[in-house]
Design a protein around this motif. Structure first.
Motif, PDB file in Angstrom:
ATOM      1  N   LYS A  91       0.859  -1.307  -0.221  1.00 19.45           N
ATOM      2  CA  LYS A  91       0.097   0.055  -0.037  1.00 19.45           C
ATOM      3  C   LYS A  91       0.847   1.435  -0.172  1.00 19.45           C
ATOM      4  CE  LYS A  91      -3.991  -2.175   2.433  1.00 19.45           C
ATOM      5  NZ  LYS A  91      -4.679  -2.343   3.647  1.00 19.45           N
ATOM      6  N   ILE A  92       1.748   1.230   0.746  1.00 17.43           N
ATOM      7  CA  ILE A  92       2.934   2.327   0.758  1.00 17.43           C
ATOM      8  C   ILE A  92       3.314   2.538  -0.360  1.00 17.43           C
ATOM      9  CG2 ILE A  92       4.853   3.488   2.102  1.00 17.43           C
ATOM     10  CD1 ILE A  92       4.085   1.741   4.355  1.00 17.43           C
ATOM     11  N   MET A  93       3.993   1.544  -1.012  1.00 15.77           N
ATOM     12  CA  MET A  93       4.579   1.501  -2.358  1.00 15.77           C
ATOM     13  C   MET A  93       3.750   1.940  -3.457  1.00 15.77           C
ATOM     14  SD  MET A  93       7.771  -0.138  -2.883  1.00 15.77           S
ATOM     15  CE  MET A  93       7.862  -1.738  -2.351  1.00 15.77           C
ATOM     16  N   ASP A  94       2.553   1.954  -3.463  1.00 15.63           N
ATOM     17  CA  ASP A  94       1.409   2.489  -4.369  1.00 15.63           C
ATOM     18  C   ASP A  94       1.354   3.817  -4.383  1.00 15.63           C
ATOM     19  OD1 ASP A  94       1.417   0.150  -5.654  1.00 15.63           O
ATOM     20  OD2 ASP A  94      -0.732  -0.316  -4.553  1.00 15.63           O
ATOM     21  N   LEU A  95       1.830   4.690  -3.262  1.00  9.29           N
ATOM     22  CA  LEU A  95       1.694   6.001  -3.103  1.00  9.29           C
ATOM     23  C   LEU A  95       2.692   6.899  -3.832  1.00  9.29           C
ATOM     24  CD1 LEU A  95       1.431   6.156   1.013  1.00  9.29           C
ATOM     25  CD2 LEU A  95      -0.679   6.206  -0.698  1.00  9.29           C
ATOM     26  N   PRO A  96       2.229   7.953  -4.243  1.00  9.21           N
ATOM     27  CA  PRO A  96       3.388   8.772  -5.095  1.00  9.21           C
ATOM     28  C   PRO A  96       4.557   8.871  -4.104  1.00  9.21           C
ATOM     29  CG  PRO A  96       1.215   9.839  -4.806  1.00  9.21           C
ATOM     30  CD  PRO A  96       1.100   8.614  -3.951  1.00  9.21           C
ATOM     31  N   GLY A  97       5.816   8.502  -4.742  1.00  8.75           N
ATOM     32  CA  GLY A  97       7.077   8.404  -4.001  1.00  8.75           C
ATOM     33  C   GLY A  97       7.061   7.124  -2.972  1.00  8.75           C
ATOM     34  N   GLY A  98       6.073   6.328  -3.119  1.00  6.98           N
ATOM     35  CA  GLY A  98       6.161   5.061  -2.238  1.00  6.98           C
ATOM     36  C   GLY A  98       7.280   4.554  -2.187  1.00  6.98           C
ATOM     37  N   GLN A  99       7.989   4.287  -3.207  1.00  3.33           N
ATOM     38  CA  GLN A  99       9.450   3.449  -3.389  1.00  3.33           C
ATOM     39  C   GLN A  99      10.192   4.134  -2.486  1.00  3.33           C
ATOM     40  OE1 GLN A  99      10.424   2.610  -7.110  1.00  3.33           O
ATOM     41  NE2 GLN A  99      12.062   1.044  -6.564  1.00  3.33           N
ATOM     42  N   PHE A 100      10.331   5.464  -2.423  1.00  2.32           N
ATOM     43  CA  PHE A 100      11.338   6.320  -1.620  1.00  2.32           C
ATOM     44  C   PHE A 100      11.275   6.132  -0.199  1.00  2.32           C
ATOM     45  CE2 PHE A 100      11.805   8.017  -5.671  1.00  2.32           C
ATOM     46  CZ  PHE A 100      13.282   7.972  -6.025  1.00  2.32           C
ATOM     47  N   ILE A 101       9.691   6.120   0.067  1.00  3.39           N
ATOM     48  CA  ILE A 101       9.227   6.151   1.558  1.00  3.39           C
ATOM     49  C   ILE A 101       9.263   4.799   2.139  1.00  3.39           C
ATOM     50  CG2 ILE A 101       7.150   5.855   2.850  1.00  3.39           C
ATOM     51  CD1 ILE A 101       5.724   7.717   0.815  1.00  3.39           C
ATOM     52  N   VAL A 102       9.447   3.654   1.421  1.00  2.00           N
ATOM     53  CA  VAL A 102       9.694   2.440   1.872  1.00  2.00           C
ATOM     54  C   VAL A 102      11.187   2.212   2.065  1.00  2.00           C
ATOM     55  CG1 VAL A 102      10.007  -0.155   1.366  1.00  2.00           C
ATOM     56  CG2 VAL A 102       7.862   1.123   0.944  1.00  2.00           C
ATOM     57  N   GLY A 103      12.068   2.977   1.134  1.00  2.00           N
ATOM     58  CA  GLY A 103      13.472   3.084   1.380  1.00  2.00           C
ATOM     59  C   GLY A 103      13.764   3.550   2.508  1.00  2.00           C
ATOM     60  N   ALA A 104      13.118   4.685   2.863  1.00  2.00           N
ATOM     61  CA  ALA A 104      13.531   5.330   4.223  1.00  2.00           C
ATOM     62  C   ALA A 104      13.142   4.787   5.297  1.00  2.00           C
ATOM     63  CB  ALA A 104      12.805   6.890   4.051  1.00  2.00           C
ATOM     64  N   ILE A 105      12.143   4.255   5.386  1.00  2.00           N
ATOM     65  CA  ILE A 105      11.475   3.346   6.487  1.00  2.00           C
ATOM     66  C   ILE A 105      12.687   2.295   6.635  1.00  2.00           C
ATOM     67  CG2 ILE A 105       9.995   1.491   7.170  1.00  2.00           C
ATOM     68  CD1 ILE A 105       7.919   3.082   5.509  1.00  2.00           C
ATOM     69  N   GLY A 106      13.430   1.648   5.559  1.00  2.00           N
ATOM     70  CA  GLY A 106      14.378   0.720   5.674  1.00  2.00           C
ATOM     71  C   GLY A 106      15.613   1.144   6.543  1.00  2.00           C
ATOM     72  N   LEU A 107      16.145   2.385   5.981  1.00  2.00           N
ATOM     73  CA  LEU A 107      17.141   3.027   6.581  1.00  2.00           C
ATOM     74  C   LEU A 107      16.776   3.408   8.099  1.00  2.00           C
ATOM     75  CD1 LEU A 107      18.088   5.472   3.467  1.00  2.00           C
ATOM     76  CD2 LEU A 107      19.373   3.281   4.342  1.00  2.00           C
ATOM     77  N   ALA A 108      15.970   4.011   8.187  1.00  3.19           N
ATOM     78  CA  ALA A 108      15.320   4.207   9.696  1.00  3.19           C
ATOM     79  C   ALA A 108      15.491   2.970  10.632  1.00  3.19           C
ATOM     80  CB  ALA A 108      13.991   5.028   9.801  1.00  3.19           C
ATOM     81  N   ILE A 109      15.207   1.871  10.151  1.00  7.11           N
ATOM     82  CA  ILE A 109      15.039   0.642  10.773  1.00  7.11           C
ATOM     83  C   ILE A 109      16.482   0.167  11.040  1.00  7.11           C
ATOM     84  CG2 ILE A 109      14.349  -1.914  10.872  1.00  7.11           C
ATOM     85  CD1 ILE A 109      11.911  -1.143   9.400  1.00  7.11           C
ATOM     86  N   ILE A 110      17.283   0.254   9.972  1.00 10.00           N
ATOM     87  CA  ILE A 110      18.485   0.116  10.241  1.00 10.00           C
ATOM     88  C   ILE A 110      19.359   0.792  10.985  1.00 10.00           C
ATOM     89  CG2 ILE A 110      20.816  -0.199   8.818  1.00 10.00           C
ATOM     90  CD1 ILE A 110      19.259  -0.857   6.390  1.00 10.00           C
ATOM     91  N   ALA A 111      18.967   2.254  11.198  1.00 10.81           N
ATOM     92  CA  ALA A 111      19.627   3.091  12.208  1.00 10.81           C
ATOM     93  C   ALA A 111      19.472   2.516  13.525  1.00 10.81           C
ATOM     94  CB  ALA A 111      19.247   4.324  11.843  1.00 10.81           C
ATOM     95  N   TYR A 112      18.063   2.199  13.814  1.00 10.48           N
ATOM     96  CA  TYR A 112      17.656   1.967  15.165  1.00 10.48           C
ATOM     97  C   TYR A 112      18.295   0.799  15.578  1.00 10.48           C
ATOM     98  CZ  TYR A 112      14.642   0.344  18.768  1.00 10.48           C
ATOM     99  OH  TYR A 112      14.261  -0.148  20.225  1.00 10.48           O
ATOM    100  N   GLY A 113      18.195  -0.308  14.491  1.00  6.72           N
ATOM    101  CA  GLY A 113      19.268  -1.675  14.750  1.00  6.72           C
ATOM    102  C   GLY A 113      20.747  -1.252  15.215  1.00  6.72           C
ATOM    103  N   ILE A 114      21.311  -0.363  14.488  1.00  5.14           N
ATOM    104  CA  ILE A 114      22.701  -0.077  14.759  1.00  5.14           C
ATOM    105  C   ILE A 114      22.823   0.589  15.945  1.00  5.14           C
ATOM    106  CG2 ILE A 114      24.614   1.325  13.984  1.00  5.14           C
ATOM    107  CD1 ILE A 114      23.662   0.679  10.944  1.00  5.14           C
TER     108      ILE A 114
END
Length: 269
Positions: free
Chosen positions: A141-164
């Motif tokens: 659903k997020i991916m289908d939003l305008p710029g959704g691919q970048f939003i999902v990528g940003a979520i991934g980076l935020a999760i990685i930052a939290y893990g680190i």
């Protein structure tokens, strides 16, 4: 308005809140121990429930008196949410640096969201309305939003930052601040610190893998490539020496659960 704020601040400083936090930490520790058990089962090819928060709650609900325990976990998470929200509103007056104080408050707000999500999952499990499904539907659903691919990528980076950040916290033993002086001294203190170190690092590794899955999903534009903790642990299992690595992560997550118990006993806030 001022009277309400004064009341909330007095609650934040109340010793009764310490008891509530301890109850919540015990509940949080139980969830991590269950996830650890399911992760080890996955490593040995004996898994039935998903090695995730929802899977752990589903597993617990199937045990004798399980739904009662799941409701207690839901209450425990609510108590932790209240603590973190009060901390967001009134916490860290001893911090003189405004930037650091607001960063700590933002962290407390983020943790309130995490505890709230787990509590809501517990309520849904206890009422029989839970799903053990993955996160790919939401990601799609997020991916289908305008710029959704970048939003999902940003979520991934935020999760990685939290893990680190968890890995760094574990490696540097910054988590010691969560224990009072008695909890850091003697043989018991050494054991608590060892549990905390192993637990934070293992949890950080698992969360970083989740972030990596979101990043891969964003790059490939395939929502099904994203996933939660269960899929992250499955990814670890598929690597060389996967069962050994997954067992180590599972034991580490279990260590984090035990550290939650130690933190409840020797709470410092």
């Amino acid at each position: 308005m001022n009277a309400a704020a004064d009341t909330a601040e007095s609650v934040h400083r109340s010793p009764w809140l310490d008891h509530a936090i301890r109850a919540g930490l015990i509940a949080y520790g139980v969830v991590h121990l269950l996830i650890a058990w399911l992760a080890v089962q996955l490593a040995f090819g004996e898994k039935e429930d998903s090695a995730s928060n929802s899977g752990a709650l589903h597993y617990l609900a199937q045990q004798p008196m399980g739904k009662v325990l799941v409701w207690l976990i839901a209450v425990g998470m609510l108590l932790l949410v209240i603590w973190r929200l009060l901390e967001f509103a009134f916490g860290f007056p001893e911090e003189s640096d405004d930037t650091k104080r607001w960063r700590k408050r933002a962290t407390s707000l983020g943790k309130a969201v995490i505890y709230g999500a787990l509590g809501w999952s517990a309520v849904k499990t206890a009422t029989g309305d839970a799903s053990k499904g993955g996160t790919d539907g939401t990601t799609a659903k997020i991916m289908d939003l305008p710029g959704g691919q970048f939003i999902v990528g940003a979520i991934g980076l935020a999760i990685i930052a939290y893990g680190i950040s968890l890995i760094v916290r574990g490696w540097t033993e910054k988590f010691r601040e969560h224990l009072d002086a008695q909890g850091q001294s003697g043989q018991d203190g050494s054991a608590y610190i060892l549990l905390g170190k192993a637990g934070y690092i293992a949890k950080g590794v698992a969360i970083s893998v989740i972030g990596g899955l979101f990043g891969y999903a964003a790059i490939t534009h395939e929502a099904k490539k994203s996933g939660g903790l269960d899929q992250a642990l499955q990814t670890v299992l598929e690597q060389p020496f996967g069962p050994v690595l997954l067992t180590a992560i599972g034991l580490g997550i279990g260590a984090y659960g035990l550290f939650c118990f130690a933190r409840a006993k020797h709470l410092s806030r």
